[in-house]
Motif scaffolding. Structure first.
Motif, PDB file in Angstrom:
ATOM      1  N   SER A   9       0.910  -0.916  -0.109  1.00 45.70           N
ATOM      2  CA  SER A   9       0.037  -0.074   0.006  1.00 45.70           C
ATOM      3  C   SER A   9       0.926   1.279  -0.015  1.00 45.70           C
ATOM      4  O   SER A   9       0.531   2.263  -0.799  1.00 45.70           O
ATOM      5  CB  SER A   9      -0.954  -0.051   1.160  1.00 45.70           C
ATOM      6  N   ASN A  10       1.996   1.359   0.618  1.00 48.41           N
ATOM      7  CA  ASN A  10       2.809   2.494   0.624  1.00 48.41           C
ATOM      8  C   ASN A  10       3.396   2.729  -0.713  1.00 48.41           C
ATOM      9  O   ASN A  10       3.559   3.788  -1.200  1.00 48.41           O
ATOM     10  CB  ASN A  10       3.971   2.397   1.788  1.00 48.41           C
ATOM     11  N   LEU A  11       3.963   1.674  -1.380  1.00 50.10           N
ATOM     12  CA  LEU A  11       4.537   1.705  -2.649  1.00 50.10           C
ATOM     13  C   LEU A  11       3.487   2.385  -3.571  1.00 50.10           C
ATOM     14  O   LEU A  11       4.072   3.204  -4.395  1.00 50.10           O
ATOM     15  CB  LEU A  11       4.796   0.317  -3.339  1.00 50.10           C
ATOM     16  N   THR A  12       2.342   1.989  -3.558  1.00 47.21           N
ATOM     17  CA  THR A  12       1.269   2.634  -4.546  1.00 47.21           C
ATOM     18  C   THR A  12       0.573   3.814  -4.329  1.00 47.21           C
ATOM     19  O   THR A  12      -0.541   4.127  -4.909  1.00 47.21           O
ATOM     20  CB  THR A  12       0.259   1.534  -5.120  1.00 47.21           C
ATOM     21  N   LEU A  13       0.592   4.404  -3.132  1.00 45.09           N
ATOM     22  CA  LEU A  13      -0.026   5.336  -2.298  1.00 45.09           C
ATOM     23  C   LEU A  13      -0.339   6.551  -3.227  1.00 45.09           C
ATOM     24  O   LEU A  13      -1.185   7.151  -3.269  1.00 45.09           O
ATOM     25  CB  LEU A  13       0.496   5.682  -0.974  1.00 45.09           C
ATOM     26  N   ALA A  14       0.963   6.891  -3.767  1.00 49.64           N
ATOM     27  CA  ALA A  14       1.071   8.215  -4.699  1.00 49.64           C
ATOM     28  C   ALA A  14       0.609   8.028  -5.908  1.00 49.64           C
ATOM     29  O   ALA A  14       0.477   9.023  -6.821  1.00 49.64           O
ATOM     30  CB  ALA A  14       2.168   8.907  -4.432  1.00 49.64           C
ATOM     31  N   SER A  15       0.212   6.919  -6.435  1.00 48.11           N
ATOM     32  CA  SER A  15       0.034   6.489  -8.036  1.00 48.11           C
ATOM     33  C   SER A  15      -0.931   5.723  -8.177  1.00 48.11           C
ATOM     34  O   SER A  15      -1.091   4.928  -9.220  1.00 48.11           O
ATOM     35  CB  SER A  15       1.569   5.827  -8.565  1.00 48.11           C
TER      36      SER A  15
ATOM     37  N   SER B 149       5.484  -5.865  -7.488  1.00 43.88           N
ATOM     38  CA  SER B 149       6.421  -6.686  -7.673  1.00 43.88           C
ATOM     39  C   SER B 149       7.909  -6.273  -8.505  1.00 43.88           C
ATOM     40  O   SER B 149       9.060  -6.525  -8.257  1.00 43.88           O
ATOM     41  CB  SER B 149       5.850  -8.043  -8.392  1.00 43.88           C
ATOM     42  N   GLU B 150       7.442  -5.633  -9.524  1.00 49.51           N
ATOM     43  CA  GLU B 150       8.464  -4.944 -10.352  1.00 49.51           C
ATOM     44  C   GLU B 150       9.194  -4.149  -9.425  1.00 49.51           C
ATOM     45  O   GLU B 150      10.491  -4.152  -9.647  1.00 49.51           O
ATOM     46  CB  GLU B 150       7.884  -4.110 -11.489  1.00 49.51           C
ATOM     47  N   ALA B 151       8.756  -3.203  -8.761  1.00 47.95           N
ATOM     48  CA  ALA B 151       9.451  -2.168  -7.796  1.00 47.95           C
ATOM     49  C   ALA B 151      10.069  -3.079  -6.753  1.00 47.95           C
ATOM     50  O   ALA B 151      11.515  -2.805  -6.396  1.00 47.95           O
ATOM     51  CB  ALA B 151       8.451  -1.235  -7.180  1.00 47.95           C
ATOM     52  N   ILE B 152       9.653  -3.857  -6.249  1.00 37.61           N
ATOM     53  CA  ILE B 152      10.624  -4.771  -5.330  1.00 37.61           C
ATOM     54  C   ILE B 152      11.620  -5.525  -5.870  1.00 37.61           C
ATOM     55  O   ILE B 152      12.943  -5.427  -5.075  1.00 37.61           O
ATOM     56  CB  ILE B 152       9.626  -5.884  -4.440  1.00 37.61           C
TER      57      ILE B 152
END
Length: 516
Positions: free
Chosen positions: A363-369, A389-392
């Motif tokens: 949720s933190n990864l996608t919060l702004a997008s 998954s790609e970001a990780i």
């Protein structure tokens, strides 16, 4: 003399086969550790190696799944941090644990308030004693100041003063210098020397290997939750530390092959920010960055680096000046619309400004997008999951389960999540404020390689740092800020450490003349 030959009566605390398991994930595995009186016991390892978990067990924040804690020859069990404090154990946490809406003195004595019987809290005495601790650190902080009015470096000094007030026999310092200036680090080292002379056992965690070699007496290395090396510091070098940490020599974070720079992507003109106390925190700063270029902004604490970034991202409505992205002036004053125009900021204080701590890693990864994954009124869960998954993978984030709370991760991996969140907005211009703060040698290499890859793909990057090695290794150009002023901008070919330091010193001298 080897570690095995050191006197046993010097050992104040021992961990015996200690393990810690979270939701089936082994954070620490069968750790055996001895802490010695009157010595700096250094603990080092990559992010996620288990350092902070091990120290939280000693400090009573966590309880071991298996194993024993032996203090003064007796097996003990701590039910809480207060219980550990009662046994003489204090800890300075990597992430600041202060109440922003309370004074410095109130924070130092929180839960241990000084009282005058039925008259209640003795605020005057708390201020007096707090000022004495702050004076030992040469902090320049008034104990009656509200914590929210202090920059992060001074907040870290408050944490150190708070730990000193415990009169602990064992004092754990988890990344105590990560936000301190070079002068403040020197003062802290003097305090550590005083505590050593008084017989206090210091546990010192840091990613700055030169610090460890300078002040450490004994060193323990952790990798993947297991102790992989123990030695006397005088018997080893930094290469031994790195090999024990990552299983090989140091990872190189030097620049990749050169690539062609594009047209100007970002320009700031005459950015100024008035201070509440008078004067300017940012004083008519103008900078430009091309597509594919990395501009390093070097300066010490108080230089105005963070404040400049905050003005650019739209956090200060009363700031003045203009910014341009891809040749067009950005007139929007609010942060949301500036992000939409292609700006992204990775803040210095990840805990308070970069993460929502009660939310998951995903949720933190996608919060702004989230707009990227929204179809009408629904989120495309598959697209969001693929992006996570790609970001990780791209940032080498150690996240066994993205649905775990972000606070379950090490500090360095939390920083990578903040970077991932910013990149998911597909920015044209990336502002990175001290991106390597609290990051170990391996994670730092990952982040720096990511920066070079993003620049090669056309992203314009501005990053601030007080680390000369970083700014020299990564920057295409280097801007020097001092006391809110832009002192100089160096091309990579002409930049030397001596020139950069001289420019920074020139700025301080200029400020001194103004003050007089």
């Amino acid at each position: 003399m080897t570690m095995a030959e050191t006197p046993k009566d010097d050992i104040i605390l021992r961990l015996d086969d200690v393990s810690k398991v979270y939701s089936g994930i082994v954070a620490v595995k069968r750790a055996n550790l001895e802490l010695r009186r009157g010595a700096v016991n250094v603990l080092v390892g990559e992010n996620g190696a288990g350092k902070s978990t091990l120290m939280k067990i000693i400090a009573g924040v966590e309880r071991p799944t298996l194993g024993r804690i032996i203090l003064d020859g007796e097996t003990v069990s701590f039910d809480s941090p207060a219980d550990a404090q009662a046994h003489g154990i204090g800890m300075i946490f990597q992430e600041l644990n202060l109440f922003a809406n309370m004074s410095v003195a109130e924070n130092i004595f929180a839960t241990r308030e000084l009282t005058r019987g039925v008259l209640g809290i003795d605020h005057k005495e708390q201020v007096r004693k707090a000022n004495a601790f702050l004076a030992r650190l040469d902090s320049g902080i008034d104990a009656e100041t509200m914590v929210e009015d202090l920059p992060i470096g001074q907040q870290q000094l408050v944490e150190i003063a708070k730990a000193m007030s415990l009169n602990a026999r064992i004092l754990i310092m988890d990344e105590p210098t990560s936000a301190l200036s070079a002068a403040e680090v020197e003062i802290l080292f003097k305090v550590i020397a005083e505590l050593k002379a008084q017989g206090v056992a210091i546990v010192y965690i840091s990613h700055r290997l030169e610090e460890l070699m300078r002040i450490g007496d004994y060193i323990t290395v952790l990798r993947d939750g297991q102790i992989t090396g123990q030695a006397l510091v005088k018997d080893i070098d930094t290469r031994w530390i790195v090999r024990s940490m990552i299983g090989s020599d140091a990872k190189d974070f030097a620049k990749s092959d050169d690539h062609a720079l594009g047209a100007e992507m970002f320009r700031a003109e005459n950015i100024s920010l008035p201070r509440a106390t008078g004067g300017l925190a940012v004083d008519n700063v103008s900078l430009s960055v091309k597509a594919g270029e990395i501009l390093g902004i070097y300066g010490l604490m108080g230089a105005g680096r963070s404040e400049f970034f905050e003005c650019v991202i739209g956090r200060h409505a009363h700031s003045t000046g203009k910014i341009f992205i891809d040749g067009e002036e950005v007139r929007a004053r609010d942060t949301t619309r500036r992000i939409r125009r292609g700006l992204a900021l990775i803040p210095e204080d990840r805990q308070r400004e970069g993460l929502v701590q009660v939310l998951s890693i995903a949720s933190n990864l996608t919060l702004a997008s989230l707009g990227r994954f929204t179809r009408l009124f629904h989120i495309n869960a598959k697209a969001e999951k693929n992006a996570i998954s790609e970001a990780i993978r791209d940032l080498s984030i150690k996240a066994p389960n993205p649905d775990f709370e972000v606070t379950s991760m090490s500090g360095g991996n939390q920083q990578k999540v903040v970077i991932g969140k910013a990149l998911m907005t597909n920015p044209k211009v990336l502002l990175m404020d001290e991106p390597s703060r609290g990051i170990d040698v391996g994670a730092k290499a990952d982040v720096f390689r990511t920066m070079r890859r993003l620049a090669a793909n056309g992203l314009a990057i501005l990053f601030s740092t007080s680390d000369l090695e970083e700014v020299m290794a990564l920057s295409d150009r280097i801007a020097v800020l001092s006391n809110g002023h832009l002192i100089a901008v160096f091309d990579r070919a002409e930049a030397t450490e001596e020139a950069i330091i001289a420019a920074s010193a020139k700025g301080h001298a200029h400020q001194g003349k103004l003050a007089s």
